[in-house]
Motif scaffolding. Structure first.
Motif, short mmCIF file in Angstrom:
data_model
loop_
_atom_site.label_atom_id
_atom_site.label_comp_id
_atom_site.label_asym_id
_atom_site.label_seq_id
_atom_site.Cartn_x
_atom_site.Cartn_y
_atom_site.Cartn_z
N MET A 134 21.81 -5.59 -22.79
CA MET A 134 22.22 -6.22 -24.05
C MET A 134 21.11 -6.08 -25.09
SD MET A 134 24.30 -7.65 -26.11
CE MET A 134 25.73 -8.18 -25.21
N ASP A 135 19.87 -6.28 -24.68
CA ASP A 135 18.77 -6.10 -25.63
C ASP A 135 18.76 -4.67 -26.17
OD1 ASP A 135 17.98 -8.73 -25.29
OD2 ASP A 135 16.32 -8.26 -23.93
N ARG A 136 19.03 -3.71 -25.32
CA ARG A 136 19.08 -2.31 -25.76
C ARG A 136 20.22 -2.10 -26.76
NH1 ARG A 136 17.00 1.80 -27.75
NH2 ARG A 136 17.79 3.81 -27.07
N PHE A 137 21.37 -2.68 -26.48
CA PHE A 137 22.50 -2.59 -27.39
C PHE A 137 22.15 -3.19 -28.75
CE2 PHE A 137 26.38 -4.67 -29.09
CZ PHE A 137 27.07 -3.52 -29.45
N LEU A 138 21.53 -4.36 -28.76
CA LEU A 138 21.13 -4.99 -30.02
C LEU A 138 20.10 -4.14 -30.76
CD1 LEU A 138 20.98 -8.71 -28.86
CD2 LEU A 138 22.69 -7.69 -30.37
N ALA A 139 19.19 -3.51 -30.02
CA ALA A 139 18.20 -2.63 -30.65
C ALA A 139 18.89 -1.42 -31.28
CB ALA A 139 17.17 -2.18 -29.62
N LEU A 140 19.90 -0.88 -30.63
CA LEU A 140 20.65 0.24 -31.21
C LEU A 140 21.31 -0.17 -32.53
CD1 LEU A 140 22.28 1.74 -27.99
CD2 LEU A 140 20.47 2.78 -29.38
N TYR A 141 21.88 -1.35 -32.57
CA TYR A 141 22.46 -1.85 -33.82
C TYR A 141 21.38 -2.00 -34.89
CZ TYR A 141 27.39 -3.02 -33.24
OH TYR A 141 28.76 -2.95 -33.15
N LEU A 142 20.26 -2.55 -34.48
CA LEU A 142 19.16 -2.75 -35.41
C LEU A 142 18.73 -1.41 -36.01
CD1 LEU A 142 16.98 -4.70 -36.56
CD2 LEU A 142 15.60 -4.11 -34.57
N ASN A 143 18.61 -0.40 -35.19
CA ASN A 143 18.22 0.91 -35.67
C ASN A 143 19.31 1.54 -36.56
OD1 ASN A 143 15.78 0.85 -34.34
ND2 ASN A 143 16.57 1.85 -32.52
N ALA A 144 20.56 1.33 -36.21
CA ALA A 144 21.66 1.95 -36.97
C ALA A 144 21.87 1.31 -38.34
CB ALA A 144 22.96 1.86 -36.16
N TYR A 145 21.59 0.01 -38.44
CA TYR A 145 21.92 -0.69 -39.68
C TYR A 145 20.72 -1.33 -40.36
CZ TYR A 145 26.56 0.39 -38.22
OH TYR A 145 27.67 1.07 -37.83
N GLY A 146 19.55 -0.83 -40.06
CA GLY A 146 18.35 -1.28 -40.77
C GLY A 146 18.11 -2.76 -40.70
N GLY A 147 18.27 -3.32 -39.53
CA GLY A 147 17.99 -4.74 -39.38
C GLY A 147 19.22 -5.59 -39.30
#
Length: 192
Positions: free
Chosen positions: A175-188
């Protein structure tokens, strides 16, 4: 009559509480009625069948989870909102509800009588509020619904993984990895 809705709500609250401590999938309607201090006829009257009661319990728990999401402080960074929701959903205290969710969901997919209502809104009830949250957090409107649906799918998949394996650390890491992917895709900007 006005009190019939209150009686149904009280029975539903009691069934939700009972499910948390004992599970209800393997209990007969008569056994459940006795445990709730009512008759099986009243449960049938209010919910139509045991399956109807199971669907009502699942829907109530899902509504409470969405209310938790809605009540999270909107000033929190989106990743933290996602982490807090995940902490709640993955809490071992929620496992009886989540097992029931997947059991009833499977029954509905197999067109088992009285469970079809489970499919109505089972995805959209989460996609719509998460898509709105995505837009508020800077996800482009054209991406908001697809990323919300992905969020729901990943969350449910990881919950199923957690229930099957009990690997809390591995699932939390995913889940942390998934949230990090979102963070990277949408600039925070990340939700759920």
């Amino acid at each position: 009559m006005w009190y019939m809705g209150e009686a149904r709500d009280a029975l539903l609250d009691a069934a939700v509480e009972y499910a948390a401590h004992h599970g209800i999938a393997d209990v007969s309607l008569r056994q459940l009625a006795a445990a709730l201090g009512t008759s099986h006829r009243m449960l049938v009257y209010h919910f139509g069948s045991k399956e109807g009661l199971l669907v009502a319990v699942v829907r109530e728990v899902e509504a409470r989870q969405r209310a938790f999401l809605a009540d999270l402080d909107g000033s929190l960074p989106p990743v933290e909102m996602g982490q807090r929701l995940w902490e709640r959903l993955s809490d071992p205290a929620m496992w009886p509800y989540e097992k029931l969710f997947f059991e009833v969901y499977s029954q509905a997919l197999r067109s088992r009588p009285h469970t079809a209502a489970m499919l109505e809104g089972v995805v959209e009830s989460w996609v719509a509020p998460i898509a709105d949250l995505n837009v508020r957090n800077g996800v482009p409107p054209g991406d908001a619904r697809a990323t919300a649906r992905l969020s729901v799918a990943v969350t449910r998949g990881l919950l199923l993984d957690l229930l099957a394996t009990g690997d809390q650390d591995g699932v939390r890491e995913a889940m942390d990895r998934f949230l990090a992917l979102y963070l990277n895709a949408y600039g925070g900007s990340v939700s759920e």
